[in-house]
Design an enzyme around this catalytic site. Structure first.
Site, PDB file in Angstrom:
ATOM      1  N   SER A 221      89.073  -7.357 -43.245  1.00 65.83           N
ATOM      2  CA  SER A 221      88.768  -8.600 -43.943  1.00 65.83           C
ATOM      3  C   SER A 221      87.557  -8.410 -44.868  1.00 65.83           C
ATOM      4  CB  SER A 221      88.557  -9.717 -42.916  1.00 65.83           C
ATOM      5  OG  SER A 221      88.631 -10.984 -43.515  1.00 65.83           O
TER       6      SER A 221
ATOM      7  N   ASP B 258     100.063 -11.720 -44.061  1.00 67.64           N
ATOM      8  CA  ASP B 258      98.718 -12.252 -44.319  1.00 67.64           C
ATOM      9  C   ASP B 258      98.822 -13.295 -45.418  1.00 67.64           C
ATOM     10  OD1 ASP B 258      95.977 -12.626 -44.945  1.00 67.64           O
ATOM     11  OD2 ASP B 258      95.505 -10.592 -44.327  1.00 67.64           O
TER      12      ASP B 258
ATOM     13  N   HIS C 156      96.901 -12.431 -40.913  1.00 69.58           N
ATOM     14  CA  HIS C 156      95.594 -11.811 -41.146  1.00 69.58           C
ATOM     15  C   HIS C 156      95.019 -11.220 -39.862  1.00 69.58           C
ATOM     16  CE1 HIS C 156      91.897 -10.992 -43.268  1.00 69.58           C
ATOM     17  NE2 HIS C 156      91.202 -11.670 -42.379  1.00 69.58           N
TER      18      HIS C 156
END
Length: 338
Positions: free
Chosen positions: A128, A283, A312
């Site tokens: 991330s 995602d 995600h």
């Protein structure tokens, strides 16, 4: 305290402000070898702290502390490194200055070189916002980084991602208790609201349709239980101003703004070390299509999509199958002679 502090002193930030007496919190795993050739940098993610990264470190894994010296630097704004919640006036709370990915990585480079005397890194990896810092390492210090594996992140935050974060920010700051960032108590209503906004984005439609949150390894009793226990529980332990400071860093992430480069394509073309770029199949805010575009501009990069329904959070260490997929790619990349 299970971490150390690297004193940065007074630092000039990319946006022009000076942050006085800046501090970078970090934790290391394993031992640095004699020739300082076994170091890996593994930055933190949005709201995460070093212990949230530990699921990818362990005996027999790619990031094995018996073999590698793994450094987890805590991103500025995360409550351990210099942040709105721990910085004295005049830069406290809502007056905390804007920090970019470039700033974070520049300070991490100082830690690696000044504290440990490391000249080369075997690998930089992260999830991330940690992936965004991974890209930034590759652009800022290409002669130092031998390999990169960013997962579930991007080199530049997309417009759609920015819009998603605007929803998160609006929910948090709508709480009257937020008081423009000068609150005396945490704006819990706003934090709970932002958690529920986030919940629709962190996992995929399939994840919710198939009620995967009720199965192992999560095992929540109901959707409401998942929303309260997992999502609200994740963010309620964080400071609101810290969350907003990191959100600004995320929204403004762009390796193309690195000094000396003419935009993101120019910066990506300069990433010449071997790279495996790993988006998650479903995602919702770092979709594989965005990484596919990035990889086309990176001379030695491979796109490898994490399959499955976890969206995600395929990169969050919750699903053992996804963890094995990421770990296998890391092992493969580390075996590559560079």
């Amino acid at each position: 305290m299970d971490y150390e502090i690297f004193e940065l002193g007074d630092v000039r930030l990319q946006q022009g402000a000076t942050l006085s007496d800046a501090k970078l919190a970090f934790k290391t795993y394993g031992e640095l070898n004699a020739d300082k050739s076994n170091a890996i940098v593994y930055p933190t993610w949005y709201s995460g702290q070093h212990y949230d990264n530990e699921w990818l470190i362990g005996e027999g894994m790619a990031l094995d502390p018996a073999k590698y010296f793994v450094i987890i630097p805590n991103m500025l704004g995360n409550g351990l490194s210099s942040s709105p919640s721990n910085t004295p006036a005049p830069h406290d709370r809502a007056s905390f200055p804007r920090v970019t990915m470039y700033d974070n990585v520049r300070f991490q480079h100082r830690l690696v070189t000044e504290r440990f005397g490391i000249e080369r890194l075997e690998l930089v990896t992260g999830w991330s916002m940690g992936a965004g810092q991974t890209y930034q390492w590759a652009v800022s210090f290409p002669d130092m980084v031998k390999r990169i594996l960013p997962f579930c992140g991007s080199a530049k935050t997309s417009r759609h991602n920015i819009v998603f974060l605007e929803g998160v920010k609006a929910a948090l700051t709508a709480d009257a208790a937020y008081a423009g960032g000068r609150y005396d108590r945490q704006p819990d209503i706003g934090i709970r609201a932002m958690s529920r906004v986030y919940a629709g984005w962190g996992f995929s439609q399939q994840f919710y349709r198939e009620t995967i949150y009720e199965r192992d390894p999560l095992g929540f009793a109901s959707l409401e239980d998942f929303l309260v226990s997992f999502w609200e529980g994740l963010f309620l332990k964080r400071d609101a101003n810290n969350l907003l400071a990191m959100l600004w860093t995320w929204q403004n992430a762009d390796v193309g703004r690195t000094p000396g480069f003419r935009g993101v394509e120019d910066a990506l073309a300069a990433i010449r070390m071997p790279a495996i770029v790993m988006p998650a199949q479903q995602d919702l805010y770092f979709p594989p299509e965005d990484n596919e575009w990035e990889v086309k501009h990176m001379p030695r990069a491979e796109l490898r999509v994490i399959p499955g329904a976890w969206g995600h959070f395929a990169g969050g260490g919750l699903n053992p199958e996804d963890t094995r997929f990421i770990d296998d790619a890391l092992k493969e990349l580390l075996r590559l002679k560079v």
